[in-house]
Motif scaffolding. Structure first.
Motif, mmCIF file in Angstrom:
data_model
loop_
_atom_site.group_PDB
_atom_site.id
_atom_site.type_symbol
_atom_site.label_atom_id
_atom_site.label_comp_id
_atom_site.label_asym_id
_atom_site.label_seq_id
_atom_site.Cartn_x
_atom_site.Cartn_y
_atom_site.Cartn_z
ATOM 1 N N THR A 186 0.829 -1.209 0.000
ATOM 2 C CA THR A 186 0.000 0.000 0.000
ATOM 3 C C THR A 186 0.865 1.261 0.000
ATOM 4 N N LEU A 202 2.189 1.702 -3.552
ATOM 5 C CA LEU A 202 1.154 2.258 -4.433
ATOM 6 C C LEU A 202 0.957 3.746 -4.164
ATOM 7 N N LEU A 245 -1.323 7.203 -10.663
ATOM 8 C CA LEU A 245 -2.480 6.307 -10.591
ATOM 9 C C LEU A 245 -3.793 7.079 -10.710
#
Length: 167
Positions: free
Chosen positions: A33, A36, A43
């Motif tokens: 996480t 990301l 993203l």
């Protein structure tokens, strides 16, 4: 008479093993996480790409009309924020609040067509942030993350003790 070393190697190894059993799932989840989250701008741009290249035939309508269209799409909401479009052909993003829920409304800048409505707390990067910070469990999840961090220290210290060359 042979002197016994303290602490016994087996005891330290057992602490190291149990600390690792508890910590490794948290470390893996937090690594994914957190990794990301490092790419949040990229993203979010990829997830919102379908609202970036709209067909425009003339000038955009006023921001006041765009806000009115967004408020009409979410009855009972009030304006929370207005995000400037990233490019002239981008959809306008208007954040509206209805009680405690904040929603993002994508509005076509000319036609005032509502392209999409999404709750802010359900957006992918927001979920990743909550998962990383509190495992989606609120304060209890935050306590678990802190507990895993504390046991990670035990795991590192016992690992160093086990690794260190014996005289």
């Amino acid at each position: 008479m042979k002197l016994r070393r303290w602490p016994a190697h087996q005891i330290v190894w057992r602490w190291h093993f149990y600390a690792a059993l508890f910590c490794i799932p948290f470390i893996l989840l937090l690594s994914v996480t957190g990794g990301l989250y490092l790419f949040k701008p990229q993203l979010e741009a990829a997830l919102d790409s379908r609202y970036e290249h709209l067909q425009l035939t003339g000038p955009a309508v006023s921001a006041q009309q765009q806000v009115a269209a967004a408020l009409k799409a979410v009855p009972g909401a009030v304006l929370h924020a207005y995000e400037l479009p990233l490019a002239p052909q981008s959809a306008v993003r208007i954040l509206v609040r209805q009680q405690q829920v904040i929603s993002r409304v994508y509005v076509h800048p000319q036609t005032l067509e509502i392209l999409h409505i999404s709750r802010e707390d359900a957006r992918f990067m927001r979920v990743m942030h909550e998962l990383h910070g509190n495992l989606l469990l609120g304060a209890r999840g935050s306590y678990l993350v802190e507990l895993a961090a504390s046991w990670s220290i035990v795991m590192v210290m016992t690992g160093l003790y086990l690794w260190w060359p014996k005289a």
